[in-house]
Design a protein around this motif. Structure first.
Motif, PDB file in Angstrom:
ATOM      1  N   LYS A 118       0.847  -1.318   0.120  1.00  0.00           N
ATOM      2  CA  LYS A 118       0.137  -0.100  -0.113  1.00  0.00           C
ATOM      3  C   LYS A 118       0.843   1.416  -0.058  1.00  0.00           C
ATOM      4  O   LYS A 118       1.790   1.276   0.700  1.00  0.00           O
ATOM      5  N   THR A 166       1.235  -6.891   7.244  1.00  0.00           N
ATOM      6  CA  THR A 166       0.530  -5.910   6.743  1.00  0.00           C
ATOM      7  C   THR A 166       0.664  -5.837   5.002  1.00  0.00           C
ATOM      8  O   THR A 166      -0.012  -5.245   4.518  1.00  0.00           O
ATOM      9  N   ASP A 186      -0.280   0.478   8.541  1.00  0.00           N
ATOM     10  CA  ASP A 186       0.283   0.439   7.183  1.00  0.00           C
ATOM     11  C   ASP A 186       1.776   0.202   6.882  1.00  0.00           C
ATOM     12  O   ASP A 186       2.484   0.375   7.730  1.00  0.00           O
TER      13      ASP A 186
END
Lengths: 498, 498
Positions: free
Chosen positions: A163, A287, A466
């Motif tokens: 991400k 994650t 994140d």
């Protein structure tokens, strides 16, 4: 519906999502490990049904309503519940943009493609696999468009694995790494290091015993983690209570399997150490793939190829393979395990040249998405880039474009995670060394300090943070590839005495 | 909804039922074969969710409506579709009588019970497993009452494994068998047969090779059937395209594993040979446990312990274990493999005394359901019956009441299937010998005639026919245990020369 009712419903829904994923993951795991060869079609039917159920478990009004209530009341929620609602809502939003038919068709396509790839690799038969490449690229481009039609299709895929990552950032990061690493590769490639003993035949039963000892040394809880054997090593996790790693034994390449065990063991430790309170929720697992690979490559290379670790490994090899290692000193073993030399196979590559293998794949994926490369010119592009970046000739597709399982499994945009992971890991080492005596504790056979640091700074968070949050938070500094380049320069100085 | 629409919906629903069962079966299979020991709770959560889904897939108005349309128009349906609708309606009717909570609670209970039993057996710790016995009996009695409150609870369970079977019939059948077999046991028990060589240490890697050779000899398609290793051998099938057998290797009991392979191989052949057109429907699998055990025990004993089969086995053992079998003649091997002698372990028992192991379990199950036996006096009852029926003392619960996995898995009423299967098999042999040269073809290494006969008369039907239909149809005569008693008498004459 009040907040407590919504939380109760969320728990029920997430349990169903967990069960669906457990079933699908296990069926895939079984396909790689135990399933009879002719069971693919029957398995494909099951996976299609489960994929459809999985989609419906995410994309439905009931879940949307539950998350609506929770997000409206986010200030009254615990930190974990707030994050659960946010992450699940984000996952739902993304998933609902892709039509279910596309998801199921992709599931069927990659299920089939993996079978075909497996045979294609064994038989060095690229032609049989070629059509799947184009179909997979086409589907991923459509999926990217559904997810975010404003963004570049490959950027969307990159973001799926890491991400916040995109080609602009990666071009810069890889540019810096290329610039830093290529002179090093040129400098050391011609320097001789003795490593003939690494190709000596070692009994596979003894290699299995070595795997057990290494897992024990690493502090991997065998009550919740098994080891199996597959063509291509990987880690799977159904929850933190059920983690599986695999390796592949070659009788004439003991280091290959042992470093697969240490690599996959790093993945396993990440999952085994996620917090209990996150289990059976969307936050349970690691994650991102980049952070996951930071753990696996940290253990494999930064720890596993250190002088400290080699001082533990050396007596094991001497004991298990007394004839094969009778004429090898600990220093020779250390240097051989760190020999840097351009080679054909990514998973066997040394720390220094490894990043080049990744950059080649990254360049190719960009071109597959732009249309500049298709199945028709993929092997020649692959071979050309191996010549250009690593100076080597690819003798066949088996050891070339067919070597990895990722593309057949539908993963494009995943490979950069390995290079990012290597770089994250080096930065973590720098931070860790301020807190603990990393190599002193490894040398004494005590992994608890290193494991504890990583559990506390990375593992336990699962998806609570994140990747762009957890890495700087753990390291106390913004991410930069410079730590990796510095780390490698130091390492090679020690190995080559330059 | 017209008939075609109903058939289309039925196909969709049955595919979902298949997928749900595939997932659950694989999760259970994995639990026995590969799963880490500490994964039970996490697996239990998934199985509960899937059990609930499985229940809902069967018990719902949509399926009821579809089946209503089909059964109203049964005359216009193909034979297969008519049977599908009838069988599925019967399954649905039965399932909906049991409240979902009971089904899920039982799923959780037996999931846990299997873990506990496994440890209890290893540690010879009956006390830890005892509470589960009472809970399982209580749940099964409740389930029986839900299914049919007018019938005896144990009869209902018997019918679950062998449709049409009850204690009245079984008492008569077992009475006849006891009367016929006990004099034989008494007659031969004291006669000496040399079998010392069966306890000689045989390398396990070589035993694995023997398993492969036997599966090949039996004509088992390895493309659709694997072999794995578990504590207790079993067969699992997710479809005819994906069948798994397991065995257990002991270095000092080569016959134990090899006959497990032949036994489970018989189960596997049944599944592998069900008709393609039945796959992914409720008719796909074997029709009952009794008929299933008829196949496994037919291959294990009637074929596997025949002179013809031993003439194929003998050279394999001589080749794989030259030192261990250098002083053994083929005739000695044949007689040793057929030695009849009261023993402790059911799965290791000879053909003659085996039925007594079953009758003991049958008597105990009846008493567990009547309340005459509970967990408190179960071991002493077990030990008393072993003394009474087989004349032997049970030294510990590990080799006594804890030896089998069935009860921990929630199966009570299953054991009689083994004895019924033995008897069915002998009757099938009598019929088969009228059509083909059974032992001549086995002696020549050709299993295709026997496999073909069974495929044609039994296997291909799956659940198209009930056990009470398929056995007489295949044999051309009503079922009777007399064939088994005759077969065994002849066999023992040959073995003992009496």
């Amino acid at each position: 519906m009040n907040v407590n009712e919504a939380l109760e419903k969320l728990e029920q829904i997430e349990l169903k999502i967990y069960a669906n994923r457990h079933a699908m993951s296990l069926i895939n795991y079984d396909a790689y490990t135990r399933a009879p060869k002719g069971s693919g079609d029957a398995r494909g039917k099951t996976l299609s049904v489960l994929a459809e159920e999985g989609y419906k478990l995410m994309v439905n009004d009931a879940l949307r309503e539950v998350l609506g209530v929770l997000l409206e009341n986010r200030d009254s929620l615990s930190e974990v519940d707030r994050r659960r609602a946010e992450v699940l809502f984000e996952d739902l939003e993304k998933m609902q943009r892709i039509p279910m038919e596309e998801v199921i068709a992709f599931q069927e396509l990659t299920n089939k493609a993996q079978d075909v790839w497996h045979d294609a690799k064994v038989n060095n038969d690229y032609a049989s696999f070629a059509p799947y490449i184009d179909k997979i690229v086409a589907s991923l481009k459509r999926q990217s468009k559904y997810i975010d039609s404003d963004r570049d299709a490959y950027d969307v895929q990159l973001g799926e694995y890491e991400k916040g990552m995109d080609t602009k950032k990666l071009d810069a990061i890889f540019g810096e790494m290329k610039a830093g690493l290529r002179p090093l590769i040129e400098k050391v490639s011609s320097l001789p290091i003795r490593d003939d003993f690494l190709r000596r035949k070692c009994d596979i039963a003894k290699q299995r015993e070595l795997s057990d000892r290494l897992m024990s040394l690493m502090g991997i809880d065998r009550n919740h983690c098994t080891i199996d054997e597959t063509e291509h090593p990987f880690t799977d996790n159904f929850s933190k209570y059920d983690v599986r790693i695999t390796t592949h034994y070659y009788d004439d390449a003991v280091a290959s399997s042992l470093y697969s065990v240490v690599h996959e063991g790093g993945h396993a430790l990440y999952e085994l150490h996620t917090a209990d309170e996150l289990q059976y929720t969307c936050l349970a697992s690691g994650t991102s793939m980049g952070v996951h690979e930071s753990q696996s490559r940290f253990y494999e290379n930064i720890i596993g190829r250190s002088r400290a670790f080699v001082s533990r490994l050396y007596p094991m090899l001497r004991e298990l393979f007394p004839n094969e290692y009778s004429d090898v000193s600990e220093d020779e073993l250390y240097r051989a395990l760190n020999k840097a030399e351009p080679s054909l196979i990514r998973t066997e590559a040394d720390e220094l040249t490894y990043t080049m293998h990744i950059i080649i794949r990254y360049e190719i994926e960009k071109m597959l998405f732009s249309g500049e490369v298709t199945s028709a010119n993929l092997p020649e592009t692959w071979n050309r880039l191996y010549k250009e970046y690593l100076g080597i000739d690819v003798p066949d597709d088996k050891r070339g474009v067919l070597q990895d399982s990722h593309w057949s499994g539908g993963a494009m945009g995943y490979f950069p995670s390995y290079a990012l992971g290597s770089a994250y890991g080096a930065q973590m080492l720098a931070a860790m060394q301020k807190d603990i005596d990393v190599f002193g504790s490894i040398k004494s056979g005590d992994f608890s300090k290193v494991n504890g640091w990583l559990e506390n700074k990375i593992h336990r968070y699962g998806r609570m943070l994140d990747p762009t949050e957890v890495v700087p938070k753990a390291c106390g500094s913004e991410f930069s590839p410079k730590y990796y380049i510095e780390y490698l320069s130091e390492k090679l100085k020690d190995v080559y005495g330059i």
